[in-house]
Design an enzyme around this catalytic site. Structure first.
Site, mmCIF file in Angstrom:
data_model
loop_
_atom_site.group_PDB
_atom_site.id
_atom_site.type_symbol
_atom_site.label_atom_id
_atom_site.label_comp_id
_atom_site.label_asym_id
_atom_site.label_seq_id
_atom_site.Cartn_x
_atom_site.Cartn_y
_atom_site.Cartn_z
ATOM 1 N N LEU A 27 0.788 -1.201 0.100
ATOM 2 C CA LEU A 27 0.058 0.023 -0.038
ATOM 3 C C LEU A 27 0.620 1.052 0.129
ATOM 4 O O LEU A 27 0.395 2.377 -0.501
ATOM 5 C CB LEU A 27 -0.861 0.127 1.165
ATOM 6 C CG LEU A 27 -2.097 -1.021 1.328
ATOM 7 C CD1 LEU A 27 -2.576 -0.880 2.709
ATOM 8 C CD2 LEU A 27 -3.250 -0.559 0.168
ATOM 9 N N GLY A 28 2.095 1.262 0.736
ATOM 10 C CA GLY A 28 2.671 2.262 0.676
ATOM 11 C C GLY A 28 4.065 2.080 1.452
ATOM 12 O O GLY A 28 4.388 0.999 1.919
ATOM 13 N N GLY A 30 6.914 4.344 4.267
ATOM 14 C CA GLY A 30 7.619 5.416 4.950
ATOM 15 C C GLY A 30 9.165 5.149 5.151
ATOM 16 O O GLY A 30 9.473 4.322 4.693
ATOM 17 N N PHE A 32 10.382 4.411 7.893
ATOM 18 C CA PHE A 32 10.949 3.501 8.812
ATOM 19 C C PHE A 32 10.035 2.096 8.351
ATOM 20 O O PHE A 32 10.223 1.139 9.167
ATOM 21 C CB PHE A 32 10.221 3.721 10.286
ATOM 22 C CG PHE A 32 11.034 4.976 10.809
ATOM 23 C CD1 PHE A 32 11.968 5.721 10.112
ATOM 24 C CD2 PHE A 32 10.399 5.567 11.926
ATOM 25 C CE1 PHE A 32 12.590 6.522 10.702
ATOM 26 C CE2 PHE A 32 11.005 6.895 12.390
ATOM 27 C CZ PHE A 32 12.212 7.283 11.939
ATOM 28 N N SER A 33 9.112 2.243 7.496
ATOM 29 C CA SER A 33 8.120 0.791 7.365
ATOM 30 C C SER A 33 7.719 0.538 6.061
ATOM 31 O O SER A 33 7.871 1.575 4.746
ATOM 32 C CB SER A 33 7.069 1.001 8.195
ATOM 33 O OG SER A 33 6.276 2.448 7.811
ATOM 34 N N THR A 34 7.357 -0.508 5.702
ATOM 35 C CA THR A 34 6.528 -0.539 4.520
ATOM 36 C C THR A 34 5.103 -1.220 4.897
ATOM 37 O O THR A 34 4.902 -1.687 6.002
ATOM 38 C CB THR A 34 6.930 -1.732 3.672
ATOM 39 O OG1 THR A 34 7.178 -3.079 4.447
ATOM 40 C CG2 THR A 34 8.221 -1.579 2.987
ATOM 41 N N VAL A 35 4.169 -1.000 4.375
ATOM 42 C CA VAL A 35 2.689 -1.001 4.494
ATOM 43 C C VAL A 35 2.183 -1.871 3.756
ATOM 44 O O VAL A 35 2.093 -1.547 2.226
ATOM 45 C CB VAL A 35 1.794 0.472 4.998
ATOM 46 C CG1 VAL A 35 0.475 0.112 5.208
ATOM 47 C CG2 VAL A 35 2.733 1.166 6.056
ATOM 48 N N LYS A 50 1.474 -2.798 9.120
ATOM 49 C CA LYS A 50 2.681 -1.882 8.958
ATOM 50 C C LYS A 50 3.796 -2.425 9.553
ATOM 51 O O LYS A 50 3.787 -2.853 10.551
ATOM 52 C CB LYS A 50 2.331 -0.542 9.766
ATOM 53 C CG LYS A 50 3.504 0.447 9.664
ATOM 54 C CD LYS A 50 2.891 1.756 10.083
ATOM 55 C CE LYS A 50 4.291 2.779 10.250
ATOM 56 N NZ LYS A 50 3.739 4.123 10.696
ATOM 57 N N ASP A 152 3.444 15.492 12.708
ATOM 58 C CA ASP A 152 3.613 15.481 11.382
ATOM 59 C C ASP A 152 2.423 15.237 10.562
ATOM 60 O O ASP A 152 2.286 14.735 9.682
ATOM 61 C CB ASP A 152 4.599 14.280 11.297
ATOM 62 C CG ASP A 152 5.127 14.104 9.889
ATOM 63 O OD1 ASP A 152 5.394 15.263 9.249
ATOM 64 O OD2 ASP A 152 5.610 12.923 9.381
#
Ligand code: ADP
Ligand code: MG
Length: 420
Positions: A27-28, A30, A32-35, A50, A152
Site C-alpha cells: 500500500l505504501g 515510509g 521506517f516501514s512498509t505498509v 505496517k 507530522d
C-alpha cells in the site's frame, strides 16, 4: 534498505502472526516501514499491515507508536474520532531481524494522492470543507481529550476512508483474491513467482495452475491500472495516520519536529511548542487542498538557508513577525538581528493570503475572503493566539456551501487519467 536492521521483504501471499494475516499487495511505505494490504483470516476483513524496519531504534519507535495508537483506540470505542484504528500488533521474525508489526484498519488513498489526481489544480472548496472537518475532529480529539501532539500532519498522513470494499471490488482495489490458502500448497513459492511475473506484465486476467488446480486471478496489476477517477459524489471522510512522530504534550522528546513545509515558526526558532503546531500544519494542508500547491515551499539560496527562506516566505504572506517572537527563540540569533529583521533576506514582497487566492489561484473574491478569514487566525505567529481545533470547528466557513458553477467544476474534475 532490505538488509539487516532494515525493511522486511514481503511477497504476496506471505503469512503473519501464525497465519492470521496474508499479504496481498503493497500500500505504501515510509522512512521506517512498509505498509501492506493484508487479509485477516480471523475476521475476514482487509487490514493494513505496517511492518517496521528491524533495527533497535526503529523497534523503539514502533513501540512508542503502538502506545499512542493504543491510547487513541482506547479513548474512542465507537471509532468516530477520525484517527486510524490500531487492531493488533505483534513481532515477526525475518531474515533481517525481528520486525514490529502494526495491524491497522484499511484506509484509502492519502490526500497527497488526491491532490495529484487533481493534477495539482486544487479541489472544490465544498470538498475541502468536508476534509477539514474530519482533520479538525481528529486533532480536537488528540489535543483536548488525549493530550497528544501529532507533530507530522501533512496531506500524506491523512488517508481517505476507503469507499472501495476490496472483497467486492478486487479490480479497483488491485487485489489478488486467489491467495486465500497458499499454505496448503507445495509449490507455493513457484506459484507466487509465476503470479508475480504476471503481475508485472500487468495482465488483467490470467489463469495459473496451482497444484493441478486452475485458479483464476483477478485484478492482477500490483499497482492498480490507470483508471478514470471522478471525485464527484465521493464522500470525503478521512482519518489521521502515522503516529511515528506523535508525542504527549507533557513528554516531548524532539526539538525538531514536523515535515519542512508544514513546520511551525516556533519549531524553526526553537521557542518551545505545543498543540498549536498541529494547527499550523493543518492550515498549510487546507491551503494545499484548495490550491494544489504548498503554502510554503522554502529553498536555500544565495547566502541563506532553507530556514531563513521559510521565515521570509511566512512574513511575505502574514506580515512582519512581531519582534518579541522573532528574537525569542533559542535559534533566533541565527536568522534575526536585534530589531527583528532577517539577517540575510532584506527585501520582502508582501502578498497577503486573500490576494494570493484571487490573483494567483483565481478564486472568486468572496470565496477567497471567506477562506482567508478561516485560515489567517490559524497562521498566527503567536502560537497561543491560534484557535484550537475545537474553536476552528465552530468557524462559519466550515458550513458554507459554494454554489458550483457546474461547467467550471466539470472541467476541473472529470476525465482525469490517474496513475494508481
Ligand atoms: P511511516 O511512519 O513509515 O511514514 P505511515 O504510517 O505514514 O508510515 O505509512 C506509510 C504509507 O502507507 C502511507 O503514506 C500510506 O500510503 C500507507 N498506509 C499507512 N497506513 C495505512 C492504512 N491504514 N490503510 C491504507 N494505507 C496505509
Ligand atoms: Mg508517513
Amino acid at each position: 534498505a532490505y538488509r539487516k536492521g532494515g525493511y522486511h521483504a514481503v511477497r504476496i501471499g506471505d503469512q503473519f502472526s501464525g497465519g492470521r494475516y496474508i499479504a496481498q499487495r503493497k500500500l505504501g511505505w515510509g522512512q521506517f516501514s512498509t505498509v501492506w494490504l493484508a487479509f485477516d483470516t480471523r475476521t475476514s476483513n482487509y487490514v493494513a499491515l505496517k511492518i517496521q524496519k528491524s533495527a533497535q531504534q526503529f523497534a523503539q519507535a514502533a513501540l512508542h507508536e503502538i502506545e499512542l495508537l493504543q491510547a487513541a483506540a482506547d479513548g474512542d470505542p465507537q471509532n468516530t474520532k477520525c484517527v486510524v484504528r490500531l487492531i493488533d500488533d505483534f513481532k515477526h521474525a525475518g531474515p533481517n531481524g525481528q520486525h514490529l508489526c502494526m495491524v491497522l484498519e484499511f484506509l484509502g488513498d492519502s490526500l497527497l494522492r488526491l491532490i495529484r489526481y487533481n493534477r495539482y489544480r486544487g479541489m472544490e472548496l465544498n470538498k475541502v470543507r468536508e476534509i477539514c472537518k474530519c482533520i479538525l475532529t481528529g486533532l480536537d480529539y488528540l489535543h483536548r481529550e488525549l493530550g497528544m501532539i501529532h507533530s507530522d500532519l501533512k496531506p500524506e498522513n491523512i488517508l481517505l476512508c476507503s469507499s472501495i470494499d476490496p472483497a467486492k471490488d478486487p479490480i479497483r482495489s488491485g487485489l489478488t483474491p486467489i491467495l486465500e490458502k497458499p499454505e496448503g500448497n507445495q509449490n507455493g513459492a513457484a506459484t507466487l513467482n509465476l503470479i508475480e511475473k504476471k503481475l508485472k506484465r500487468r495482465a488483467r486476467r490470467a489463469v495459473a495452475k496451482i497444484s493441478g488446480r486452475r485458479v483464476s486471478i483477478v485484478g492482477l496489476s500490483e499497482t492498480p491500472k490507470k483508471t478514470k477517477r471522478n471525485l464527484d459524489g465521493i464522500d470525503m471522510r478521512c482519518k489521521v495516520v502515522d503516529f511515528g512522530n506523535a508525542c504527549w504534550d507533557d513528554n516531548k522528546f524532539a526539538e525538531e519536529i514536523q515535515t519542512r513545509q508544514y513546520r511551525a515558526p516556533e519549531v524553526i526558532l526553537q521557542s518551545g511548542y505545543s498543540f498549536s503546531v498541529d494547527m499550523w500544519s493543518f492550515a498549510c494542508t487546507a491551503f494545499e487542498l484548495a490550491t494544489g500547491e504548498m503554502l510554503f515551499a522554502p529553498k536555500d539560496g544565495n547566502g541563506y538557508g532553507e530556514d531563513e527562506d521559510h521565515l521570509a516566505l511566512m512574513m511575505e504572506l502574514l506580515g512582519k513577525m512581531p519582534r518579541k517572537i522573532a528574537i525569542g527563540g533559542a535559534r533566533s540569533k541565527d536568522y534575526f538581528d536585534r530589531h527583528g529583521d532577517l539577517k540575510r533576506i532584506r527585501r520582502l514582497k508582501y502578498w497577503p493570503l486573500d490576494r494570493l487566492l484571487t490573483d494567483k489561484y483565481k478564486l472568486p473574491e468572496a470565496e477567497a475572503r471567506e477562506f482567508a478569514d478561516f485560515l489567517c487566525p490559524i497562521l498566527d505567529f503567536a502560537p497561543e493566539k491560534r484557535p484550537t481545533a475545537q474553536q476552528c470547528l465552530q468557524h462559519p466557513w466550515l458550513n458554507l456551501r459554494t454554489q458550483n458553477n457546474e461547467d467550471h467544476i466539470e472541467g476541473r474534475m472529470s476525465n482525469l487519467q490517474i496513475d494508481g
